[in-house]
Design a protein around this motif. Structure first.
Motif, PDB file in Angstrom:
ATOM      1  N   GLY A   1       0.801  -1.223   0.000  1.00 22.99           N
ATOM      2  CA  GLY A   1       0.000   0.000   0.000  1.00 22.99           C
ATOM      3  C   GLY A   1       0.827   1.263   0.000  1.00 22.99           C
ATOM      4  N   PRO A   2       0.161   2.394  -0.345  1.00 22.11           N
ATOM      5  CA  PRO A   2       0.828   3.690  -0.397  1.00 22.11           C
ATOM      6  C   PRO A   2       0.644   4.479   0.895  1.00 22.11           C
ATOM      7  CG  PRO A   2      -1.330   3.873  -1.375  1.00 22.11           C
ATOM      8  CD  PRO A   2      -1.169   2.427  -0.929  1.00 22.11           C
ATOM      9  N   ASP A   3       1.500   5.446   1.093  1.00 21.19           N
ATOM     10  CA  ASP A   3       1.384   6.413   2.184  1.00 21.19           C
ATOM     11  C   ASP A   3       2.062   7.694   1.696  1.00 21.19           C
ATOM     12  OD1 ASP A   3       1.010   7.748   4.579  1.00 21.19           O
ATOM     13  OD2 ASP A   3       2.662   6.732   5.604  1.00 21.19           O
ATOM     14  N   ALA A   4       1.248   8.655   1.258  1.00 19.53           N
ATOM     15  CA  ALA A   4       1.810   9.868   0.667  1.00 19.53           C
ATOM     16  C   ALA A   4       1.010  11.094   1.069  1.00 19.53           C
ATOM     17  CB  ALA A   4       1.823   9.754  -0.858  1.00 19.53           C
ATOM     18  N   GLN A   5       1.693  12.221   1.078  1.00 15.57           N
ATOM     19  CA  GLN A   5       1.029  13.502   1.256  1.00 15.57           C
ATOM     20  C   GLN A   5       0.632  13.999  -0.123  1.00 15.57           C
ATOM     21  OE1 GLN A   5       3.916  16.016   3.194  1.00 15.57           O
ATOM     22  NE2 GLN A   5       3.379  15.249   5.214  1.00 15.57           N
ATOM     23  N   LEU A   6      -0.537  14.612  -0.224  1.00 13.94           N
ATOM     24  CA  LEU A   6      -0.966  15.245  -1.461  1.00 13.94           C
ATOM     25  C   LEU A   6      -0.748  16.748  -1.298  1.00 13.94           C
ATOM     26  CD1 LEU A   6      -4.310  13.348  -2.219  1.00 13.94           C
ATOM     27  CD2 LEU A   6      -2.045  12.955  -3.217  1.00 13.94           C
ATOM     28  N   MET A   7       0.074  17.294  -2.186  1.00 13.18           N
ATOM     29  CA  MET A   7       0.412  18.714  -2.146  1.00 13.18           C
ATOM     30  C   MET A   7      -0.231  19.414  -3.343  1.00 13.18           C
ATOM     31  SD  MET A   7       2.446  18.227   0.418  1.00 13.18           S
ATOM     32  CE  MET A   7       3.608  19.527   0.701  1.00 13.18           C
ATOM     33  N   ASP A   8      -0.667  20.662  -3.152  1.00 13.28           N
ATOM     34  CA  ASP A   8      -1.162  21.412  -4.308  1.00 13.28           C
ATOM     35  C   ASP A   8       0.035  21.951  -5.086  1.00 13.28           C
ATOM     36  OD1 ASP A   8      -0.294  23.769  -3.013  1.00 13.28           O
ATOM     37  OD2 ASP A   8      -2.329  24.412  -2.493  1.00 13.28           O
ATOM     38  N   ARG A   9      -0.211  22.635  -6.178  1.00 12.91           N
ATOM     39  CA  ARG A   9       0.875  23.136  -7.027  1.00 12.91           C
ATOM     40  C   ARG A   9       1.667  24.257  -6.359  1.00 12.91           C
ATOM     41  NH1 ARG A   9       1.771  19.107 -10.511  1.00 12.91           N
ATOM     42  NH2 ARG A   9       0.050  18.743 -11.933  1.00 12.91           N
ATOM     43  N   MET A  10       1.165  24.754  -5.225  1.00 10.34           N
ATOM     44  CA  MET A  10       1.867  25.802  -4.478  1.00 10.34           C
ATOM     45  C   MET A  10       2.704  25.195  -3.349  1.00 10.34           C
ATOM     46  SD  MET A  10       0.901  28.425  -6.160  1.00 10.34           S
ATOM     47  CE  MET A  10       1.093  29.889  -5.210  1.00 10.34           C
ATOM     48  N   GLY A  11       2.674  23.863  -3.201  1.00  2.00           N
ATOM     49  CA  GLY A  11       3.469  23.195  -2.185  1.00  2.00           C
ATOM     50  C   GLY A  11       2.793  23.042  -0.833  1.00  2.00           C
ATOM     51  N   GLN A  12       1.508  23.341  -0.762  1.00  2.00           N
ATOM     52  CA  GLN A  12       0.755  23.202   0.492  1.00  2.00           C
ATOM     53  C   GLN A  12       0.080  21.838   0.541  1.00  2.00           C
ATOM     54  OE1 GLN A  12       0.835  25.725   2.874  1.00  2.00           O
ATOM     55  NE2 GLN A  12       2.355  26.489   1.427  1.00  2.00           N
ATOM     56  N   GLN A  13       0.142  21.175   1.705  1.00  2.00           N
ATOM     57  CA  GLN A  13      -0.521  19.883   1.823  1.00  2.00           C
ATOM     58  C   GLN A  13      -2.033  20.081   1.810  1.00  2.00           C
ATOM     59  OE1 GLN A  13       0.601  17.291   5.067  1.00  2.00           O
ATOM     60  NE2 GLN A  13      -0.874  15.741   4.438  1.00  2.00           N
ATOM     61  N   VAL A  14      -2.701  19.356   0.901  1.00  2.00           N
ATOM     62  CA  VAL A  14      -4.154  19.447   0.770  1.00  2.00           C
ATOM     63  C   VAL A  14      -4.838  18.124   1.098  1.00  2.00           C
ATOM     64  CG1 VAL A  14      -4.086  21.359  -0.878  1.00  2.00           C
ATOM     65  CG2 VAL A  14      -4.057  18.988  -1.722  1.00  2.00           C
ATOM     66  N   GLY A  15      -4.055  17.079   1.337  1.00  2.00           N
ATOM     67  CA  GLY A  15      -4.657  15.793   1.652  1.00  2.00           C
ATOM     68  C   GLY A  15      -3.618  14.710   1.777  1.00  2.00           C
ATOM     69  N   LYS A  16      -4.097  13.471   1.716  1.00  2.00           N
ATOM     70  CA  LYS A  16      -3.198  12.325   1.785  1.00  2.00           C
ATOM     71  C   LYS A  16      -3.753  11.190   0.942  1.00  2.00           C
ATOM     72  CE  LYS A  16      -5.203  10.929   6.203  1.00  2.00           C
ATOM     73  NZ  LYS A  16      -4.951  10.647   7.610  1.00  2.00           N
ATOM     74  N   TYR A  17      -2.863  10.281   0.595  1.00  2.00           N
ATOM     75  CA  TYR A  17      -3.188   9.098  -0.195  1.00  2.00           C
ATOM     76  C   TYR A  17      -2.635   7.920   0.587  1.00  2.00           C
ATOM     77  CZ  TYR A  17      -2.848   5.745  -4.075  1.00  2.00           C
ATOM     78  OH  TYR A  17      -2.943   4.635  -4.871  1.00  2.00           O
ATOM     79  N   HIS A  18      -3.490   6.959   0.914  1.00  2.00           N
ATOM     80  CA  HIS A  18      -3.077   5.832   1.736  1.00  2.00           C
ATOM     81  C   HIS A  18      -3.895   4.597   1.374  1.00  2.00           C
ATOM     82  CE1 HIS A  18      -6.701   6.402   4.279  1.00  2.00           C
ATOM     83  NE2 HIS A  18      -6.486   7.686   4.009  1.00  2.00           N
ATOM     84  N   GLY A  19      -3.531   3.474   1.934  1.00  2.00           N
ATOM     85  CA  GLY A  19      -4.288   2.255   1.673  1.00  2.00           C
ATOM     86  C   GLY A  19      -3.626   1.072   2.323  1.00  2.00           C
ATOM     87  N   PRO A  20      -4.168  -0.098   2.167  1.00  2.00           N
ATOM     88  CA  PRO A  20      -5.340  -0.418   1.362  1.00  2.00           C
ATOM     89  C   PRO A  20      -6.654  -0.186   2.116  1.00  2.00           C
ATOM     90  CG  PRO A  20      -4.293  -2.436   2.156  1.00  2.00           C
ATOM     91  CD  PRO A  20      -3.489  -1.289   2.674  1.00  2.00           C
ATOM     92  N   PRO A  21      -7.756  -0.039   1.381  1.00  2.00           N
ATOM     93  CA  PRO A  21      -7.774   0.161  -0.062  1.00  2.00           C
ATOM     94  C   PRO A  21      -7.224   1.542  -0.403  1.00  2.00           C
ATOM     95  CG  PRO A  21      -9.962   0.577   0.797  1.00  2.00           C
ATOM     96  CD  PRO A  21      -9.115   0.119   1.961  1.00  2.00           C
ATOM     97  N   ALA A  22      -6.802   1.712  -1.637  1.00  2.00           N
ATOM     98  CA  ALA A  22      -6.283   3.000  -2.094  1.00  2.00           C
ATOM     99  C   ALA A  22      -7.343   4.067  -1.812  1.00  2.00           C
ATOM    100  CB  ALA A  22      -5.956   2.944  -3.573  1.00  2.00           C
ATOM    101  N   THR A  23      -6.962   5.062  -1.001  1.00  2.00           N
ATOM    102  CA  THR A  23      -7.896   6.103  -0.572  1.00  2.00           C
ATOM    103  C   THR A  23      -7.238   7.465  -0.730  1.00  2.00           C
ATOM    104  OG1 THR A  23      -8.843   4.583   1.063  1.00  2.00           O
ATOM    105  CG2 THR A  23      -9.296   6.929   1.370  1.00  2.00           C
ATOM    106  N   TRP A  24      -7.934   8.366  -1.420  1.00  2.00           N
ATOM    107  CA  TRP A  24      -7.502   9.748  -1.550  1.00  2.00           C
ATOM    108  C   TRP A  24      -8.364  10.545  -0.587  1.00  2.00           C
ATOM    109  CZ3 TRP A  24      -8.104   6.297  -5.445  1.00  2.00           C
ATOM    110  CH2 TRP A  24      -7.001   6.063  -6.279  1.00  2.00           C
ATOM    111  N   GLU A  25      -7.732  11.293   0.312  1.00  2.00           N
ATOM    112  CA  GLU A  25      -8.457  12.001   1.363  1.00  2.00           C
ATOM    113  C   GLU A  25      -8.033  13.463   1.396  1.00  2.00           C
ATOM    114  OE1 GLU A  25      -9.208  11.553   6.162  1.00  2.00           O
ATOM    115  OE2 GLU A  25      -8.277   9.906   5.066  1.00  2.00           O
TER     116      GLU A  25
END
Length: 181
Positions: A75-99
């Motif tokens: 499974g994944p464990d990642a921070q989701l950053m916007d194009r300005m470099g600010q964290q806007v969420g996370k991606y984790h799993g299983p199951p693959a979940t975008w939050e």
């Protein structure tokens, strides 16, 4: 036991790439250069662009046919950053979940993959399930994984002696979220 592969240069590059456009207007993502298999069908528009920076965990397991061993995606464990470099969420799993940071989240089903540069996860198109909660993920119909770097199964030996060992590898990918137009 998770053995973490440190690729500080990759993480630093990922964060600097996010920050490089700070203050400048961003261009809307174009899928024109992507393989047809991972293009979002007509009638959808980009709702959000993010850069996932984190790691993917693999585990050494016996092959299904019991003839040897292989690294299996856990499974994944990642921070989701916007194009300005600010964290806007996370991606984790299983199951693959975008939050999203607003609490909305979703899962999805893979529709297609296409090869990426050597040593990187394949490009991917995911059909989103209905979002849980209200917020940024509400109404998302597709998620594309593009511009991938790293994340493939470890090169280290996977055999009977290493059975059950987990290995986390660094990766980066753009996750583009689409909604019906």
């Amino acid at each position: 036991m998770i053995i973490k592969t440190t690729l500080a240069a990759t993480a630093a590059l990922a964060l600097s790439a996010c920050a490089s456009g700070m203050g400048a207007p961003t261009m809307t993502f174009s899928q024109a250069s992507l393989p047809a298999a991972v293009q979002v069908p007509a009638g959808h528009k980009v709702a959000m662009e993010t850069v996932g920076v984190g790691q993917i965990t693999y585990e050494c397991r016996a092959k299904k046919d019991m003839a040897g061993h292989e690294w299996v995606f856990v499974g994944p464990d990642a921070q989701l950053m916007d194009r300005m470099g600010q964290q806007v969420g996370k991606y984790h799993g299983p199951p693959a979940t975008w939050e999203s940071n607003d609490g909305s989240k979703l899962t999805g089903a893979q529709v297609a993959v296409a090869p990426a540069v050597a040593g990187s996860l394949p490009l991917q198109l995911v059909k989103a399930n209905t979002a849980m909660g209200t917020g940024a993920m509400q109404g998302v119909t597709y998620i594309q994984r593009v511009a991938t770097r790293g994340g493939v199964a470890p090169a280290m030996t996977c055999d009977a002696a290493s059975m059950g060992r987990q290995q986390a590898v660094q990766y980066q990918a753009d996750y583009i979220f689409w909604k019906a137009a």
